[in-house]
Write a protein that holds these residues in place. Structure first.
Motif, mmCIF file in Angstrom:
data_model
loop_
_atom_site.group_PDB
_atom_site.id
_atom_site.type_symbol
_atom_site.label_atom_id
_atom_site.label_comp_id
_atom_site.label_asym_id
_atom_site.label_seq_id
_atom_site.Cartn_x
_atom_site.Cartn_y
_atom_site.Cartn_z
ATOM 1 N N LEU A 15 16.846 76.258 30.187
ATOM 2 C CA LEU A 15 15.446 76.113 30.596
ATOM 3 C C LEU A 15 14.799 77.476 30.779
ATOM 4 N N TRP A 16 15.492 78.362 31.479
ATOM 5 C CA TRP A 16 14.915 79.695 31.721
ATOM 6 C C TRP A 16 14.764 80.463 30.408
ATOM 7 N N ARG A 17 15.786 80.392 29.582
ATOM 8 C CA ARG A 17 15.788 81.125 28.320
ATOM 9 C C ARG A 17 14.655 80.652 27.394
ATOM 10 N N HIS A 18 14.375 79.342 27.405
ATOM 11 C CA HIS A 18 13.383 78.768 26.488
ATOM 12 C C HIS A 18 12.105 78.348 27.199
ATOM 13 N N ARG A 19 11.849 78.923 28.367
ATOM 14 C CA ARG A 19 10.723 78.482 29.197
ATOM 15 C C ARG A 19 9.369 78.564 28.494
ATOM 16 N N GLN A 20 9.197 79.536 27.620
ATOM 17 C CA GLN A 20 7.909 79.701 26.958
ATOM 18 C C GLN A 20 7.663 78.632 25.899
ATOM 19 N N ASN A 21 8.725 77.978 25.448
ATOM 20 C CA ASN A 21 8.589 76.935 24.419
ATOM 21 C C ASN A 21 8.614 75.528 25.008
ATOM 22 N N ILE A 22 8.822 75.422 26.317
ATOM 23 C CA ILE A 22 8.893 74.110 26.974
ATOM 24 C C ILE A 22 7.484 73.654 27.310
ATOM 25 N N GLY A 23 7.208 72.396 27.029
ATOM 26 C CA GLY A 23 5.877 71.858 27.276
ATOM 27 C C GLY A 23 5.693 71.390 28.713
ATOM 28 N N PRO A 24 4.465 71.017 29.045
ATOM 29 C CA PRO A 24 4.195 70.472 30.383
ATOM 30 C C PRO A 24 4.808 69.080 30.519
ATOM 31 N N THR A 25 4.942 68.631 31.741
ATOM 32 C CA THR A 25 5.459 67.295 31.999
ATOM 33 C C THR A 25 4.766 66.714 33.214
ATOM 34 N N THR A 26 4.691 65.398 33.256
ATOM 35 C CA THR A 26 4.098 64.741 34.429
ATOM 36 C C THR A 26 5.175 64.342 35.431
ATOM 37 N N SER A 27 6.447 64.377 35.009
ATOM 38 C CA SER A 27 7.549 64.049 35.911
ATOM 39 C C SER A 27 8.722 64.992 35.649
ATOM 40 N N VAL A 28 8.842 65.994 36.484
ATOM 41 C CA VAL A 28 9.930 66.963 36.338
ATOM 42 C C VAL A 28 11.267 66.261 36.531
ATOM 43 N N ARG A 29 11.335 65.377 37.510
ATOM 44 C CA ARG A 29 12.590 64.647 37.778
ATOM 45 C C ARG A 29 13.049 63.894 36.538
ATOM 46 N N PHE A 30 12.134 63.162 35.899
ATOM 47 C CA PHE A 30 12.485 62.413 34.698
ATOM 48 C C PHE A 30 12.951 63.354 33.590
ATOM 49 N N TYR A 31 12.216 64.439 33.384
ATOM 50 C CA TYR A 31 12.555 65.404 32.350
ATOM 51 C C TYR A 31 13.964 65.954 32.563
ATOM 52 N N LEU A 32 14.256 66.375 33.798
ATOM 53 C CA LEU A 32 15.557 66.969 34.088
ATOM 54 C C LEU A 32 16.683 65.937 33.995
ATOM 55 N N MET A 33 16.432 64.728 34.489
ATOM 56 C CA MET A 33 17.485 63.702 34.444
ATOM 57 C C MET A 33 17.780 63.288 33.004
ATOM 58 N N ALA A 34 16.745 63.158 32.189
ATOM 59 C CA ALA A 34 16.966 62.817 30.782
ATOM 60 C C ALA A 34 17.711 63.950 30.068
ATOM 61 N N SER A 35 17.342 65.190 30.374
ATOM 62 C CA SER A 35 17.980 66.348 29.737
ATOM 63 C C SER A 35 19.453 66.460 30.123
ATOM 64 N N ILE A 36 19.744 66.290 31.418
ATOM 65 C CA ILE A 36 21.136 66.442 31.858
ATOM 66 C C ILE A 36 22.000 65.293 31.347
ATOM 67 N N LYS A 37 21.421 64.114 31.245
ATOM 68 C CA LYS A 37 22.184 62.978 30.716
ATOM 69 C C LYS A 37 22.570 63.238 29.264
ATOM 70 N N ARG A 38 21.619 63.695 28.454
ATOM 71 C CA ARG A 38 21.924 63.994 27.045
ATOM 72 C C ARG A 38 23.016 65.057 26.943
ATOM 73 N N LYS A 39 22.876 66.110 27.736
ATOM 74 C CA LYS A 39 23.839 67.213 27.692
ATOM 75 C C LYS A 39 25.232 66.742 28.106
#
Length: 195
Positions: free
Chosen positions: A63-87
Motif C-alpha cells: 500500500l505504501w509503495r503504490h500509494r500514488q496509484n491507489i484510488g479513493p474508497t468509500t470504505s477503507v475497512r472493506f478495501y483492506l479486508m478484501a485485499s488481505i483475503k485475496r493475499k
C-alpha cells in the motif's frame, strides 16, 4: 468472541486520502486501526499466525509503495479486508494449506463488573459457559456461514458489502446468515442445557 471494530472517532476516508498523498502519520493511524481487525479476520482462513502477520505486513508495505496509484474508497475497512483475503488465499493456495474449522481459536468471554462480587462471579461463570457454547457452535458452522456471521455481527457489515467481499449474491448472504443463525440456535441450546 469479542467484537472487533475500528474506532468510530476516526474519519477513515480522510485518513485514506491523506495516506495516498504521502502522509506517514495517516498511514500509521490506518495501520493501528486495522491491523487487529485484519488479523482476526484472517484467522478464519488460517491458523498460521506467522503467515497472517506476513500477509498483513506485505499488504501495508505494498500500500505504501503504490500509494500514488491507489484510488479513493468509500470504505477503507472493506478495501483492506478484501485485499488481505485475496493475499492470504493466494498464499494458502500456493502452499496447499487449508483452514480446518476445528483449529479456530475460541473467543474471549464477556465480564460484568456492575454487580456485587458474588453476583459477578456467578454471572461470569454463566457468561463463560455461554461463550464457550457459542464458540463451539461457531466452530461447527461451515466455513462460509462462519465468515458471513463474522462479517455481519462482528464487523457490522451490510449484506451488500458481505456479498461483494464473499463474491456471492445478496440472496446467498441471507441464506448463509439465516442458516448459520438456525445452526447456532440449535447447537447453543443443546450445549447450554446438556450439563
Amino acid at each position: 468472541m469479542a467484537r472487533q471494530r475500528t474506532s468510530p472517532k476516526i474519519d477513515e476516508v480522510k485518513l485514506w486520502d491523506e495516506f495516498r498523498s504521502g502522509n506517514q502519520p495517516a498511514f500509521a493511524t490506518l495501520y493501528q486501526e486495522y491491523v487487529n481487525v485484519l488479523f482476526h479476520y484472517c484467522s478464519h482462513f488460517s491458523q498460521d499466525r506467522a503467515l497472517i502477520k506476513d500477509c498483513i505486513h506485505d499488504l501495508f508495505v505494498e500500500l505504501w509503495r503504490h500509494r500514488q496509484n491507489i484510488g479513493p474508497t468509500t470504505s477503507v475497512r472493506f478495501y483492506l479486508m478484501a485485499s488481505i483475503k485475496r493475499k492470504l488465499v493466494r498464499h494458502i493456495t500456493a502452499e496447499q494449506k487449508f483452514c480446518n474449522p476445528d483449529d479456530l481459536r475460541p473467543g474471549e468471554g464477556f465480564t460484568d463488573s456492575d454487580r456485587s462480587y458474588e453476583m459477578a462471579l456467578i454471572q461470569n461463570e454463566e457468561d463463560t459457559h455461554l461463550n464457550s457454547c457459542l464458540t463451539r457452535a461457531l466452530d461447527r458452522l461451515p466455513r462460509r456461514q462462519r465468515e458471513a456471521v463474522y462479517l455481519k455481527f462482528y464487523q457490522n457489515m451490510g449484506n451488500e458489502e458481505i456479498s461483494k467481499l464473499m463474491d456471492i449474491n445478496i440472496q446467498s448472504v441471507y441464506n448463509l446468515i439465516f442458516g448459520a443463525l438456525g445452526n447456532l440456535k440449535k447447537h447453543v441450546s443443546i450445549e447450554r442445557f446438556a450439563i
